[in-house]
Design an enzyme around this catalytic site. Structure first.
Site, PDB file in Angstrom:
ATOM      1  N   ASP A 217      -2.928 -13.533   3.604  1.00 62.50           N
ATOM      2  CA  ASP A 217      -4.043 -12.846   4.246  1.00 62.50           C
ATOM      3  C   ASP A 217      -3.812 -12.810   5.758  1.00 62.50           C
ATOM      4  O   ASP A 217      -3.504 -13.843   6.367  1.00 62.50           O
ATOM      5  CB  ASP A 217      -5.310 -13.662   3.918  1.00 62.50           C
ATOM      6  N   ILE A 218      -3.995 -11.641   6.367  1.00 61.98           N
ATOM      7  CA  ILE A 218      -3.793 -11.530   7.821  1.00 61.98           C
ATOM      8  C   ILE A 218      -4.877 -12.290   8.599  1.00 61.98           C
ATOM      9  O   ILE A 218      -4.804 -12.398   9.817  1.00 61.98           O
ATOM     10  CB  ILE A 218      -3.726 -10.061   8.304  1.00 61.98           C
TER      11      ILE A 218
ATOM     12  N   TYR B 101     -15.094   1.980   8.822  1.00 62.14           N
ATOM     13  CA  TYR B 101     -13.644   2.103   8.954  1.00 62.14           C
ATOM     14  C   TYR B 101     -13.281   2.899  10.211  1.00 62.14           C
ATOM     15  O   TYR B 101     -12.405   2.511  10.983  1.00 62.14           O
ATOM     16  CB  TYR B 101     -13.112   2.793   7.693  1.00 62.14           C
TER      17      TYR B 101
ATOM     18  N   LYS C 121     -11.189   1.534  13.424  1.00 55.55           N
ATOM     19  CA  LYS C 121      -9.939   2.141  13.906  1.00 55.55           C
ATOM     20  C   LYS C 121     -10.081   2.559  15.367  1.00 55.55           C
ATOM     21  O   LYS C 121      -9.170   2.359  16.179  1.00 55.55           O
ATOM     22  CB  LYS C 121      -9.567   3.360  13.041  1.00 55.55           C
TER      23      LYS C 121
ATOM     24  N   GLY D  84       0.838  -1.199   0.000  1.00 50.59           N
ATOM     25  CA  GLY D  84       0.000   0.000   0.000  1.00 50.59           C
ATOM     26  C   GLY D  84       0.870   1.244   0.000  1.00 50.59           C
ATOM     27  O   GLY D  84       2.097   1.164   0.039  1.00 50.59           O
TER      28      GLY D  84
ATOM     29  N   ASP E  29       1.584  -8.832   2.214  1.00 52.56           N
ATOM     30  CA  ASP E  29       0.472  -8.147   1.562  1.00 52.56           C
ATOM     31  C   ASP E  29      -0.426  -9.193   0.915  1.00 52.56           C
ATOM     32  O   ASP E  29       0.033 -10.282   0.543  1.00 52.56           O
ATOM     33  CB  ASP E  29       0.980  -7.163   0.492  1.00 52.56           C
TER      34      ASP E  29
HETATM   35  N1  SER Z   1      -7.447   8.304   4.098  1.00 50.36           N
HETATM   36  C1  SER Z   1      -8.359   7.440   4.777  1.00 50.36           C
HETATM   37  C2  SER Z   1      -9.628   7.301   4.047  1.00 50.36           C
HETATM   38  O1  SER Z   1      -9.986   8.214   3.361  1.00 50.36           O
HETATM   39  C3  SER Z   1      -8.663   7.958   6.134  1.00 50.36           C
HETATM   40  O2  SER Z   1      -7.680   7.507   6.999  1.00 50.36           O
HETATM   41  O3  SER Z   1     -10.284   6.322   4.209  1.00 50.36           O
END
Ligand code: SER
Length: 339
Positions: free
Chosen positions: A54-55, A154, A158, A13, A35
């Site tokens: 894969d993790i 997401y 996090k 990434g 990855d």
């Molecule tokens: N850059 C990320 C996103 O847009 C945010 O951490 O998902």
């Protein structure tokens, strides 16, 4: 004997790319790059080993434990905020279960070699959730403890993983007869939108910044998916790597907490367009907001307060907005597309 190594997940990434390059520049190639997709040859050449896997694959993680002595983990693998909205269950598996798997791997490794394992985890401004634009304007530079009400899968992932890391580092099995440290030394930065001159992000919501600049350099039109006034903080990739390096190197006693804001500059989409148009006068940039994606950006703060990172481990960005454009983004991207 197993060789001491640093494990990097999500190695291909955009953060992984920058991080591995930086390690290579400093002569450290004792890296295991992991990855989902095969690691590209140029990155592979900078690492001791590169693994496609894969993790979530327990067999693979057990193999890592048997083959390597891991002293630090940069756990970068994640499904970003836009992509995660289309597959929330998968996002939860990758972002939360995957992180728990890696934390457990750190714990197990520490038990084998007897030293703490540094666990470096990029979190995000997506952990914040401001309810509306007037509140966003009033909130200004948001501190770590404020507005932790994410609206995306997401962001929720996090936010929870930050807490998981804090639990493993400070409270692991606190009720056992003789509580012992888990051996996991979890440290996290909440990144703003990241912009790289080398790689394009995929699946994020702050991606419009990088997409606008790269399209202009390629001579392609760009329709921006947020409105002109959308504003969030940003940082260029060399500073993102610097933040990870500084936090990883900080003496444990300097850390007053496990999770820190970091930022470099705050920019609205029209200020971004103006800077890009100045550098590429033929740029064809229009605004065609996608209301739903734009709404996500509106829940993220316009700026964050990163003074704790400055006080605790000396954080300072090298690139303010002028330097970011004139010394990094524009020259590097122009050169890239000239070739
Ligand atoms: N850059 C990320 C996103 O847009 C945010 O951490 O998902």
């Amino acid at each position: 004997m197993r060789k001491p190594v640093t494990l990097i997940t999500g190695a291909s990434g955009e953060v992984g790319y920058g991080l591995i390059e930086r390690f290579a520049q400093s002569g450290n190639t004792d890296l295991v790059a992991l990855d989902l997709k095969p690691v590209p040859d140029d990155l592979r050449a900078m690492c001791g080993s590169a693994i496609a896997g894969d993790i979530l694959d327990q067999n693979l993680l057990q193999r890592l434990i048997s083959e390597y002595e891991i002293h630090a983990i940069y756990h970068l693998a994640a499904l970003l905020s836009t992509r995660a909205e289309f597959t929330p269950d998968t996002a939860h598996r990758v972002n939360v279960e995957g992180t728990l798997n890696l934390i457990n791997l750190a714990h197990e490794q520490s038990r084998w070699h007897g030293n703490p394992v540094r666990f470096i985890f990029p979190s995000s401004i997506a952990v914040y959730g401001l309810p509306d634009l007037p509140t966003k304007r009033r909130a200004g530079r948001v501190r770590e403890s404020e507005w932790n009400l994410p609206t995306t899968m997401y962001g929720c992932n996090k936010c929870y993983c930050e807490q998981l890391g804090r639990y493993y580092t400070e409270y692991y099995r606190q009720l056992s007869a003789e509580p012992q440290s888990s051996g996991v030394d979890f440290r996290s930065v909440r990144f703003p939108g990241l912009i790289s001159a080398i790689t394009l992000p995929s699946g994020g919501t702050s991606d419009y910044a990088a997409e606008m600049i790269h399209c202009a350099a390629r001579g392609e039109p760009y329709a921006c998916f947020v409105g002109e006034d959308a504003r969030i903080p940003f940082m260029v990739m060399p500073d993102a790597i610097k933040a990870l390096e500084l936090l990883a190197a900080a003496p444990a006693e300097k850390l007053s907490q496990r999770v820190y804001n970091v930022t470099a500059f705050s920019l609205s989409a029209h200020e971004l367009r103006d800077r890009v148009s100045k550098a590429f006068p033929k740029a064809d940039i229009t605004f065609a907001p996608d209301r739903k994606r734009a709404n996500i950006i509106d829940t993220w703060p316009a700026d964050v307060d990163d003074s704790l990172a400055t006080n605790d481990w000396g954080w300072q960005p090298d690139y303010d907005v002028d330097r970011a454009f004139t010394e990094y983004l524009i020259p590097t991207i122009s050169k890239r597309y000239e070739q």
